[in-house]
Enzyme design. Structure first.
Site, PDB file in Angstrom:
ATOM      1  N   SER A 156       0.799  -1.228   0.000  1.00 11.15           N
ATOM      2  CA  SER A 156       0.000   0.000   0.000  1.00 11.15           C
ATOM      3  C   SER A 156       0.828   1.273   0.000  1.00 11.15           C
ATOM      4  O   SER A 156       0.314   2.341  -0.317  1.00 11.15           O
ATOM      5  CB  SER A 156      -0.942   0.011   1.198  1.00 11.15           C
ATOM      6  OG  SER A 156      -0.225   0.153   2.414  1.00 11.15           O
ATOM      7  N   LYS A 173       0.820   4.835   6.817  1.00 11.58           N
ATOM      8  CA  LYS A 173       0.292   5.648   5.718  1.00 11.58           C
ATOM      9  C   LYS A 173       0.947   7.027   5.766  1.00 11.58           C
ATOM     10  O   LYS A 173       1.694   7.341   6.677  1.00 11.58           O
ATOM     11  CB  LYS A 173      -1.233   5.817   5.816  1.00 11.58           C
ATOM     12  CG  LYS A 173      -2.036   4.517   5.883  1.00 11.58           C
ATOM     13  CD  LYS A 173      -2.007   3.710   4.607  1.00 11.58           C
ATOM     14  CE  LYS A 173      -2.790   2.400   4.753  1.00 11.58           C
ATOM     15  NZ  LYS A 173      -2.609   1.515   3.584  1.00 11.58           N
TER      16      LYS A 173
END
Length: 316
Positions: A78, A169
């Site tokens: 990701s 993230k």
């Protein structure tokens, strides 16, 4: 259940400290006097000897991991191309304040995330709507791909407990910011975030994550994210619209304005990241630290082994 190494370290530190401390307070003098009277050489019982030897070692490791730097391994794609599967990173644990080990309760505030920071955090759970209209956080897994558009995948059950997982993230929106996300278009406080295309993604087709991006025609871009102080954070992102279309912002559970005490975060692999577009804002209390360096990179047997070029790379 997620393996919580911090909780295990804390428990061992307490156990060894209690065993060693109680022995020294209540049993050591009598035992030593009895052995001295018989002329025997003094030796601690096995359990006490182990506790005395291991307590300082475990305590130092606990303090370093909790308040200085903690290692993590990247499990999914990701954050590609910034962070690859198999990268081992170091996370600054005091960048945003000091927190109690295992409990994650902040007791000393040292700062807040800035737009563009790569942060590690405890997964807060999907933000899902009950039949009565109220919102609730529910569990979910970080997979190789984003959930399909719609509540069926992102909110499988409002009874599912949130798993204790560490995720990573990039911070895109700060408290009070207004974000708009539509496909590859990103606006922060009404201003488009600029990005320049570098070219097609280049990877090893023998690796699952690379093969997916190659099959989907992924392209690599340099994104220019402007911080609140005017500094520009230049970092790489990947786009592959042929793979999936992520949720837009705003959407039914994620408003465009970031609420107080929360952050909106996104993966650099923009079409293959389960992030704030799916589960809402990241509460400040879930922050674990700021990722700052790759100290090891393992691509796997037969698919690259150790990637020495990535070792020591600073994370931007």
């Amino acid at each position: 259940m997620e393996f919580d190494f911090s909780a295990i370290l804390l428990a061992l530190t307490v156990l060894f400290g209690v065993v060693w401390g109680l022995d020294r307070l209540f049993f050591y003098k009598k035992r030593k006097a009895r052995l001295d009277a018989t002329g025997s050489e003094y030796v601690d019982p096995v359990a006490v000897d182990w506790a005395r030897s291991l307590f300082p070692v475990v305590l130092v490791v606990l303090l370093l991991r909790s308040f200085v730097a903690e290692p993590f391994r990247i499990p999914s794609g990701s954050m590609m191309p910034t962070l690859d599967v198999g990268d081992f990173i170091l996370v600054n644990k005091f960048a945003y304040g000091l927190r109690m080990p295992a409990f994650n309760t902040k007791f000393l505030d040292l700062g807040e995330p800035k737009r563009g920071d790569v942060v590690v955090f405890r997964f807060p759970g999907y933000l899902c709507r009950r039949p009565d209209g109220s919102l609730i956080r529910v569990g979910g897994d970080e997979g190789n791909g984003s959930p399909a558009v719609g509540s069926e995948q992102s909110c499988p059950s409002t009874m599912l407990p949130v798993q204790n997982q560490n995720w990573i993230k990039r911070v895109i929106g700060l408290p009070g910011d207004t974000l708009e996300v539509q496909g590859s278009d990103l606006l922060v406080n009404g201003k488009p975030v600029q990005a320049d295309e570098i070219g097609p993604f280049v990877g090893n087709p023998q690796r699952d994550e690379d093969r997916l991006m190659l099959d989907m025609g992924a392209t690599v871009w340099t994104e220019h994210l402007v911080r609140e102080d005017g500094k520009v954070v230049n970092h790489t992102i990947a786009r592959m619209p042929a793979y999936t279309t992520p949720n837009s912002i705003p959407n039914p559970v994620v408003p465009s304005k970031v609420p107080p005490g929360c952050y909106l975060v996104m993966g650099d692999n923009r079409n293959n990241s389960t992030d704030s577009r799916w589960w809402g804002c990241l509460p400040e209390k879930n922050l674990a630290g700021k990722a700052f360096m790759i100290w090891m990179s393992w691509k796997g047997w037969g698919t690259g082994g150790v990637d020495f070029h990535r070792i020591g790379r600073i994370i931007h």
